[in-house]
Scaffold this motif. Structure first.
Motif, PDB file in Angstrom:
ATOM      1  N   GLY A  69       0.823  -1.202   0.000  1.00  0.00           N
ATOM      2  CA  GLY A  69       0.000   0.000   0.000  1.00  0.00           C
ATOM      3  C   GLY A  69       0.856   1.251   0.000  1.00  0.00           C
ATOM      4  O   GLY A  69       2.013   1.231   0.399  1.00  0.00           O
ATOM      5  N   PRO A  70       0.275   2.368  -0.441  1.00  0.00           N
ATOM      6  CA  PRO A  70       1.047   3.607  -0.566  1.00  0.00           C
ATOM      7  C   PRO A  70       1.455   4.227   0.768  1.00  0.00           C
ATOM      8  O   PRO A  70       2.423   4.983   0.836  1.00  0.00           O
ATOM      9  CB  PRO A  70       0.113   4.538  -1.328  1.00  0.00           C
ATOM     10  CG  PRO A  70      -1.248   3.996  -1.111  1.00  0.00           C
ATOM     11  CD  PRO A  70      -1.089   2.516  -0.922  1.00  0.00           C
ATOM     12  N   LYS A  71       0.758   3.916   1.859  1.00  0.00           N
ATOM     13  CA  LYS A  71       1.106   4.508   3.153  1.00  0.00           C
ATOM     14  C   LYS A  71       2.243   3.750   3.828  1.00  0.00           C
ATOM     15  O   LYS A  71       3.062   4.347   4.515  1.00  0.00           O
ATOM     16  CB  LYS A  71      -0.113   4.525   4.069  1.00  0.00           C
ATOM     17  CG  LYS A  71      -1.172   5.496   3.612  1.00  0.00           C
ATOM     18  CD  LYS A  71      -2.333   5.532   4.557  1.00  0.00           C
ATOM     19  CE  LYS A  71      -3.376   6.526   4.026  1.00  0.00           C
ATOM     20  NZ  LYS A  71      -4.531   6.585   4.907  1.00  0.00           N
ATOM     21  N   LYS A  72       2.280   2.439   3.661  1.00  0.00           N
ATOM     22  CA  LYS A  72       3.284   1.612   4.326  1.00  0.00           C
ATOM     23  C   LYS A  72       4.603   1.553   3.566  1.00  0.00           C
ATOM     24  O   LYS A  72       5.652   1.338   4.162  1.00  0.00           O
ATOM     25  CB  LYS A  72       2.774   0.172   4.470  1.00  0.00           C
ATOM     26  CG  LYS A  72       1.924  -0.068   5.659  1.00  0.00           C
ATOM     27  CD  LYS A  72       2.799  -0.203   6.865  1.00  0.00           C
ATOM     28  CE  LYS A  72       2.077  -1.015   7.914  1.00  0.00           C
ATOM     29  NZ  LYS A  72       2.681  -0.841   9.202  1.00  0.00           N
ATOM     30  N   PRO A 131       6.720   3.789   2.018  1.00  0.00           N
ATOM     31  CA  PRO A 131       7.842   4.647   2.442  1.00  0.00           C
ATOM     32  C   PRO A 131       8.388   4.275   3.818  1.00  0.00           C
ATOM     33  O   PRO A 131       9.594   4.326   4.058  1.00  0.00           O
ATOM     34  CB  PRO A 131       7.252   6.052   2.471  1.00  0.00           C
ATOM     35  CG  PRO A 131       6.040   5.980   1.627  1.00  0.00           C
ATOM     36  CD  PRO A 131       5.539   4.583   1.712  1.00  0.00           C
ATOM     37  N   GLU A 132       7.506   3.864   4.698  1.00  0.00           N
ATOM     38  CA  GLU A 132       7.922   3.464   6.045  1.00  0.00           C
ATOM     39  C   GLU A 132       8.798   2.215   5.985  1.00  0.00           C
ATOM     40  O   GLU A 132       9.849   2.143   6.645  1.00  0.00           O
ATOM     41  CB  GLU A 132       6.662   3.189   6.873  1.00  0.00           C
ATOM     42  CG  GLU A 132       6.886   2.983   8.329  1.00  0.00           C
ATOM     43  CD  GLU A 132       5.550   2.787   9.038  1.00  0.00           C
ATOM     44  OE1 GLU A 132       5.441   1.800   9.759  1.00  0.00           O
ATOM     45  OE2 GLU A 132       4.642   3.615   8.847  1.00  0.00           O
TER      46      GLU A 132
END
Length: 85
Positions: A21-24, A26-27
């Motif tokens: 997913g796009p939120k996870k 980069p993390e």
């Protein structure tokens, strides 16, 4: 590096984006980068320590006196009996 070209790298990134997913993403990438940097630092420190220890001359053997030679050969049980007397 590892024989991965630009097309393969794009496919891997697209699959990672779909799975994580796009939120996870980069993390995860940030934590992976930090882990790799820490591993690189530890590897460099180990290499420096190893090369420094190989560059040092071996320590000189300690000088032995007659008393030291006798106590090294004498068994512990005999030494203990002698000390008890």
């Amino acid at each position: 590096m590892f024989g991965v070209g630009m097309p393969e790298l794009l496919v891997i990134l697209v699959v990672a984006l779909l799975v994580l997913g796009p939120k996870k993403l980069p993390e995860i990438a940030r934590s992976l980068g930090r882990g790799m940097a820490e591993f690189r630092r530890a590897s460099n420190e180990f290499t420096r320590t190893l090369s420094a220890s190989l560059d040092e001359p071996p320590p000189a053997p300690p000088a032995k006196s007659a008393g030291d030679a006798k106590s090294a050969v004498e068994p512990d049980a005999v030494r203990k009996e002698r000390d008890d007397e």
